[in-house]
Design a protein around this motif. Structure first.
Motif, PDB file in Angstrom:
ATOM      1  N   PHE A  13       0.829  -1.203   0.000  1.00 30.96           N
ATOM      2  CA  PHE A  13       0.000   0.000   0.000  1.00 30.96           C
ATOM      3  C   PHE A  13       0.866   1.257   0.000  1.00 30.96           C
ATOM      4  O   PHE A  13       0.538   2.245  -0.656  1.00 30.96           O
ATOM      5  CB  PHE A  13      -0.926   0.003   1.222  1.00 30.96           C
ATOM      6  N   ASP A  14       1.977   1.233   0.730  1.00 30.83           N
ATOM      7  CA  ASP A  14       2.876   2.388   0.765  1.00 30.83           C
ATOM      8  C   ASP A  14       3.476   2.663  -0.605  1.00 30.83           C
ATOM      9  O   ASP A  14       3.633   3.819  -1.009  1.00 30.83           O
ATOM     10  CB  ASP A  14       4.003   2.167   1.779  1.00 30.83           C
ATOM     11  N   LEU A  15       3.813   1.602  -1.326  1.00 31.27           N
ATOM     12  CA  LEU A  15       4.359   1.773  -2.672  1.00 31.27           C
ATOM     13  C   LEU A  15       3.314   2.376  -3.603  1.00 31.27           C
ATOM     14  O   LEU A  15       3.619   3.279  -4.391  1.00 31.27           O
ATOM     15  CB  LEU A  15       4.850   0.433  -3.217  1.00 31.27           C
ATOM     16  N   ILE A  16       2.097   1.910  -3.498  1.00 27.64           N
ATOM     17  CA  ILE A  16       1.013   2.479  -4.301  1.00 27.64           C
ATOM     18  C   ILE A  16       0.813   3.947  -3.950  1.00 27.64           C
ATOM     19  O   ILE A  16       0.623   4.790  -4.829  1.00 27.64           O
ATOM     20  CB  ILE A  16      -0.285   1.669  -4.107  1.00 27.64           C
ATOM     21  N   LEU A  17       0.898   4.253  -2.667  1.00 22.87           N
ATOM     22  CA  LEU A  17       0.770   5.638  -2.223  1.00 22.87           C
ATOM     23  C   LEU A  17       1.855   6.513  -2.847  1.00 22.87           C
ATOM     24  O   LEU A  17       1.587   7.626  -3.304  1.00 22.87           O
ATOM     25  CB  LEU A  17       0.831   5.720  -0.700  1.00 22.87           C
ATOM     26  N   LEU A  18       3.089   6.026  -2.900  1.00 14.11           N
ATOM     27  CA  LEU A  18       4.169   6.789  -3.527  1.00 14.11           C
ATOM     28  C   LEU A  18       3.902   7.041  -5.006  1.00 14.11           C
ATOM     29  O   LEU A  18       4.159   8.127  -5.524  1.00 14.11           O
ATOM     30  CB  LEU A  18       5.494   6.065  -3.360  1.00 14.11           C
ATOM     31  N   LEU A  19       3.383   6.035  -5.697  1.00 16.95           N
ATOM     32  CA  LEU A  19       3.082   6.206  -7.120  1.00 16.95           C
ATOM     33  C   LEU A  19       1.956   7.219  -7.336  1.00 16.95           C
ATOM     34  O   LEU A  19       2.020   8.051  -8.247  1.00 16.95           O
ATOM     35  CB  LEU A  19       2.710   4.859  -7.746  1.00 16.95           C
TER      36      LEU A  19
END
Length: 124
Positions: free
Chosen positions: A40-46
């Motif tokens: 989820f954090d990676l998606i948030l960064l994108l």
């Protein structure tokens, strides 16, 4: 394609402001390394990168504008990396410090091979 809609220095200022804002925002989340990011954090960064794109370019879709923004971000990242390498206080401020629990765990894991070897010798 090569005509800028806003002056070149505005790209630099906008990129620097967004970089500093995201650095502070991500520092508040407490993540120190990419390995600590959940999916989820990676998606948030994108999603964040897509959200701040227009604020950096000011609606300019020129090639030069994008290159100026990209260069600004890379140079800022290099500058922050160099500054944190040279100044440990700044490193602690930007990257955070390791918790006591994590340092105790590292010490325990470091002694684990000795513990297992001594335990194996005790068994007949």
């Amino acid at each position: 394609m090569f005509n800028l809609a806003i002056p070149w220095f505005e790209f630099v200022v906008r990129g620097a402001i967004v970089y500093i804002f995201l650095l502070l925002l991500l520092r508040l989340t407490g993540r120190r390394q990419v390995g600590q990011l959940a999916p989820f954090d990676l998606i948030l960064l994108l999603v964040l990168s897509n959200a701040v794109q227009n604020s950096m370019t000011g609606g300019d879709n020129s090639l030069i504008g994008g290159l100026i923004c990209a260069t600004t971000l890379v140079l800022l990242n290099f500058g922050v990396s160099f500054a944190t390498y040279r100044n440990k206080r700044l490193e602690a401020l930007i990257e955070g410090r390791q918790s006591r629990r994590a340092s105790r765990l590292r010490a325990t894991v470091h002694r684990l091979p000795d513990f297992l070897a001594s335990r194996a010798r005790m068994k007949p």
